[in-house]
Design a protein around this motif. Structure first.
Motif, PDB file in Angstrom:
ATOM      1  N   SER A 179       0.850  -1.184   0.000  1.00  0.00           N
ATOM      2  CA  SER A 179       0.000   0.000   0.000  1.00  0.00           C
ATOM      3  C   SER A 179       0.888   1.237   0.000  1.00  0.00           C
ATOM      4  CB  SER A 179      -0.905   0.010   1.237  1.00  0.00           C
ATOM      5  OG  SER A 179      -0.134   0.240   2.408  1.00  0.00           O
ATOM      6  N   PHE A 180       0.328   2.361  -0.388  1.00  0.00           N
ATOM      7  CA  PHE A 180       1.072   3.620  -0.402  1.00  0.00           C
ATOM      8  C   PHE A 180       1.612   3.920   0.999  1.00  0.00           C
ATOM      9  CE2 PHE A 180       1.616   8.205  -0.453  1.00  0.00           C
ATOM     10  CZ  PHE A 180       2.072   8.469  -1.733  1.00  0.00           C
ATOM     11  N   HIS A 181       0.774   3.723   2.012  1.00  0.00           N
ATOM     12  CA  HIS A 181       1.155   4.008   3.391  1.00  0.00           C
ATOM     13  C   HIS A 181       2.288   3.095   3.853  1.00  0.00           C
ATOM     14  CE1 HIS A 181       0.400   5.648   7.391  1.00  0.00           C
ATOM     15  NE2 HIS A 181       0.455   4.426   7.886  1.00  0.00           N
ATOM     16  N   GLU A 182       2.207   1.810   3.491  1.00  0.00           N
ATOM     17  CA  GLU A 182       3.242   0.855   3.887  1.00  0.00           C
ATOM     18  C   GLU A 182       4.583   1.203   3.261  1.00  0.00           C
ATOM     19  OE1 GLU A 182       4.057  -3.979   3.946  1.00  0.00           O
ATOM     20  OE2 GLU A 182       2.582  -3.130   2.596  1.00  0.00           O
ATOM     21  N   ALA A 183       4.562   1.699   2.008  1.00  0.00           N
ATOM     22  CA  ALA A 183       5.802   2.082   1.346  1.00  0.00           C
ATOM     23  C   ALA A 183       6.512   3.191   2.117  1.00  0.00           C
ATOM     24  CB  ALA A 183       5.510   2.537  -0.083  1.00  0.00           C
ATOM     25  N   LEU A 184       5.752   4.060   2.750  1.00  0.00           N
ATOM     26  CA  LEU A 184       6.341   5.121   3.562  1.00  0.00           C
ATOM     27  C   LEU A 184       6.897   4.569   4.874  1.00  0.00           C
ATOM     28  CD1 LEU A 184       3.583   7.875   3.085  1.00  0.00           C
ATOM     29  CD2 LEU A 184       5.692   7.598   1.790  1.00  0.00           C
ATOM     30  N   ARG A 191      -7.520   9.464  -4.270  1.00  0.00           N
ATOM     31  CA  ARG A 191      -8.965   9.374  -4.526  1.00  0.00           C
ATOM     32  C   ARG A 191      -9.271   7.934  -4.890  1.00  0.00           C
ATOM     33  NH1 ARG A 191      -9.428  14.868  -8.211  1.00  0.00           N
ATOM     34  NH2 ARG A 191      -9.486  16.350  -6.474  1.00  0.00           N
ATOM     35  N   SER A 192     -10.066   7.275  -4.044  1.00  0.00           N
ATOM     36  CA  SER A 192     -10.305   5.840  -4.188  1.00  0.00           C
ATOM     37  C   SER A 192     -11.764   5.545  -4.481  1.00  0.00           C
ATOM     38  CB  SER A 192      -9.910   5.110  -2.898  1.00  0.00           C
ATOM     39  OG  SER A 192      -8.560   5.373  -2.552  1.00  0.00           O
ATOM     40  N   HIS A 193     -11.996   4.691  -5.488  1.00  0.00           N
ATOM     41  CA  HIS A 193     -13.309   4.102  -5.715  1.00  0.00           C
ATOM     42  C   HIS A 193     -13.240   2.689  -5.158  1.00  0.00           C
ATOM     43  CE1 HIS A 193     -13.504   7.424  -8.664  1.00  0.00           C
ATOM     44  NE2 HIS A 193     -14.803   7.374  -8.424  1.00  0.00           N
ATOM     45  N   LEU A 194     -14.147   2.398  -4.211  1.00  0.00           N
ATOM     46  CA  LEU A 194     -14.111   1.148  -3.466  1.00  0.00           C
ATOM     47  C   LEU A 194     -15.489   0.496  -3.479  1.00  0.00           C
ATOM     48  CD1 LEU A 194     -12.191   2.696  -0.454  1.00  0.00           C
ATOM     49  CD2 LEU A 194     -11.197   1.068  -2.069  1.00  0.00           C
ATOM     50  N   PRO A 195     -15.561  -0.805  -3.160  1.00  0.00           N
ATOM     51  CA  PRO A 195     -16.868  -1.462  -3.093  1.00  0.00           C
ATOM     52  C   PRO A 195     -17.805  -0.739  -2.127  1.00  0.00           C
ATOM     53  CG  PRO A 195     -15.107  -3.080  -3.032  1.00  0.00           C
ATOM     54  CD  PRO A 195     -14.449  -1.740  -2.910  1.00  0.00           C
ATOM     55  N   ALA A 196     -19.092  -0.710  -2.464  1.00  0.00           N
ATOM     56  CA  ALA A 196     -20.069   0.006  -1.643  1.00  0.00           C
ATOM     57  C   ALA A 196     -20.154  -0.549  -0.225  1.00  0.00           C
ATOM     58  CB  ALA A 196     -21.439  -0.041  -2.317  1.00  0.00           C
ATOM     59  N   LEU A 208       3.147  13.982 -10.066  1.00  0.00           N
ATOM     60  CA  LEU A 208       3.152  12.588 -10.478  1.00  0.00           C
ATOM     61  C   LEU A 208       1.763  12.021 -10.206  1.00  0.00           C
ATOM     62  CD1 LEU A 208       6.509  11.181  -9.046  1.00  0.00           C
ATOM     63  CD2 LEU A 208       5.898  11.375 -11.452  1.00  0.00           C
ATOM     64  N   VAL A 209       1.273  11.200 -11.096  1.00  0.00           N
ATOM     65  CA  VAL A 209      -0.028  10.567 -10.905  1.00  0.00           C
ATOM     66  C   VAL A 209       0.159   9.054 -10.998  1.00  0.00           C
ATOM     67  CG1 VAL A 209      -2.401  10.350 -11.723  1.00  0.00           C
ATOM     68  CG2 VAL A 209      -1.214  12.545 -11.914  1.00  0.00           C
ATOM     69  N   MET A 210      -0.205   8.353  -9.934  1.00  0.00           N
ATOM     70  CA  MET A 210      -0.154   6.897  -9.931  1.00  0.00           C
ATOM     71  C   MET A 210      -1.575   6.365  -9.848  1.00  0.00           C
ATOM     72  SD  MET A 210       1.752   4.159  -7.378  1.00  0.00           S
ATOM     73  CE  MET A 210       0.696   4.455  -5.952  1.00  0.00           C
ATOM     74  N   PHE A 258      -3.502   8.416  -7.091  1.00  0.00           N
ATOM     75  CA  PHE A 258      -2.687   9.223  -6.187  1.00  0.00           C
ATOM     76  C   PHE A 258      -2.089  10.400  -6.961  1.00  0.00           C
ATOM     77  CE2 PHE A 258      -2.505   4.948  -4.355  1.00  0.00           C
ATOM     78  CZ  PHE A 258      -2.798   5.200  -3.020  1.00  0.00           C
ATOM     79  N   TYR A 259      -2.277  11.593  -6.435  1.00  0.00           N
ATOM     80  CA  TYR A 259      -1.672  12.797  -6.997  1.00  0.00           C
ATOM     81  C   TYR A 259      -0.530  13.180  -6.062  1.00  0.00           C
ATOM     82  CZ  TYR A 259      -6.072  12.813  -9.524  1.00  0.00           C
ATOM     83  OH  TYR A 259      -7.147  12.451 -10.301  1.00  0.00           O
ATOM     84  N   ILE A 260       0.713  13.107  -6.566  1.00  0.00           N
ATOM     85  CA  ILE A 260       1.896  13.105  -5.704  1.00  0.00           C
ATOM     86  C   ILE A 260       2.823  14.265  -6.029  1.00  0.00           C
ATOM     87  CG2 ILE A 260       3.851  11.704  -4.940  1.00  0.00           C
ATOM     88  CD1 ILE A 260       2.295   9.267  -6.179  1.00  0.00           C
TER      89      ILE A 260
END
Length: 243
Positions: free
Chosen positions: A90-95, A146-151, A207-209, A226-228
């Motif tokens: 995850s993005f957070h874990e990478a940090l 910005r995440s689109h996730l299951p309802a 950067l956009v991932m 992710f807008y970085i």
């Protein structure tokens, strides 16, 4: 106490000062705030004009060692975050893996109709959760996700799991771990909303991932963009090459 520099050296005064400050930065003398003394204080310390000090600090800035923050002063440049592309994280874990102290803040979470362009990706689902979170390092915004996730995640009390990676929340709610993710990387200029959120100028390059994640059964469970801020982030790919 004044710091002596060589007045008759072939090395210019500002270069000597820049070298001395670099040694002190590498030694950690300006931690934990990272803030350097003012131009006036440095001029008094080295017995030189503010013009000479400005040249020395300018050299350090050009070399990426320090950064000037308008109205706040000059600070040791933050370390660049490196995101490996050869592992599912995850993005957070990478940090976290780099010894940093990242944090996250939920800006908004809204259940809404699934965007037409994502409906097929999510197996025809008509509803989704749109989640927006800011990621911070050293209390500075580094990325907006910005995440689109299951309802199904619309029932999550996001204030209680604000600092958990999306992958952890997905597994907790669904009982299924994320096993695969596809990444696409591009560049984009910051619009007004992104510039405000990330504390950059409007039109600045970002950067956009774009990350699309899947459960083991092949069902998509996450589309996050992710807008970085690029000055703080780099993508790296390690590999073994054979002759």
């Amino acid at each position: 106490m004044p710091t002596s520099i060589l007045r008759d050296s072939s090395t210019s005064l500002y270069e000597q000062i820049a070298h001395r400050l670099l040694e002190e930065i590498q030694r950690g003398d300006f931690e934990p705030s990272g803030k350097l003394p003012s131009e006036a204080e440095l001029g008094q310390r080295f017995g030189v004009s503010r013009v000479t000090v400005r040249l020395a600090v300018g050299k350090l800035s050009d070399d990426g060692v320090v950064e000037r923050k308008q109205g706040k002063g000059t600070f040791v440049a933050a370390k660049q975050v490196r995101h490996g592309l050869d592992a599912l994280r995850s993005f957070h874990e990478a940090l976290l893996l780099q010894g940093l102290k990242p944090s996250m803040h939920v800006i908004s979470h809204t259940e809404q109709a699934m965007p037409e362009g994502l409906r097929e990706l999510f197996d025809g689902a008509e509803r989704c959760l749109l989640l927006e979170r800011l990621h911070y390092v050293d209390e500075e915004p580094i990325a907006l996700g910005r995440s689109h996730l299951p309802a199904a995640l619309a029932t999550v009390v996001w204030a209680e799991v604000e600092h958990q990676p999306i992958y952890s929340v997905l597994e907790h709610v669904t009982g299924q771990p994320v096993t695969r993710a596809d990444l696409a990387i591009r560049a984009q200029e910051a619009d007004k909303a992104l510039a405000t959120a990330l504390n950059v100028k409007r039109g600045a390059a970002l950067l956009v991932m774009e990350r699309t994640s899947y459960f083991a059964n092949g069902h998509c469970c996450d589309r996050t963009t992710f807008y970085i801020r690029p000055e703080r982030y780099a993508f790296v790919l390690s590999g073994v090459f054979k002759n």
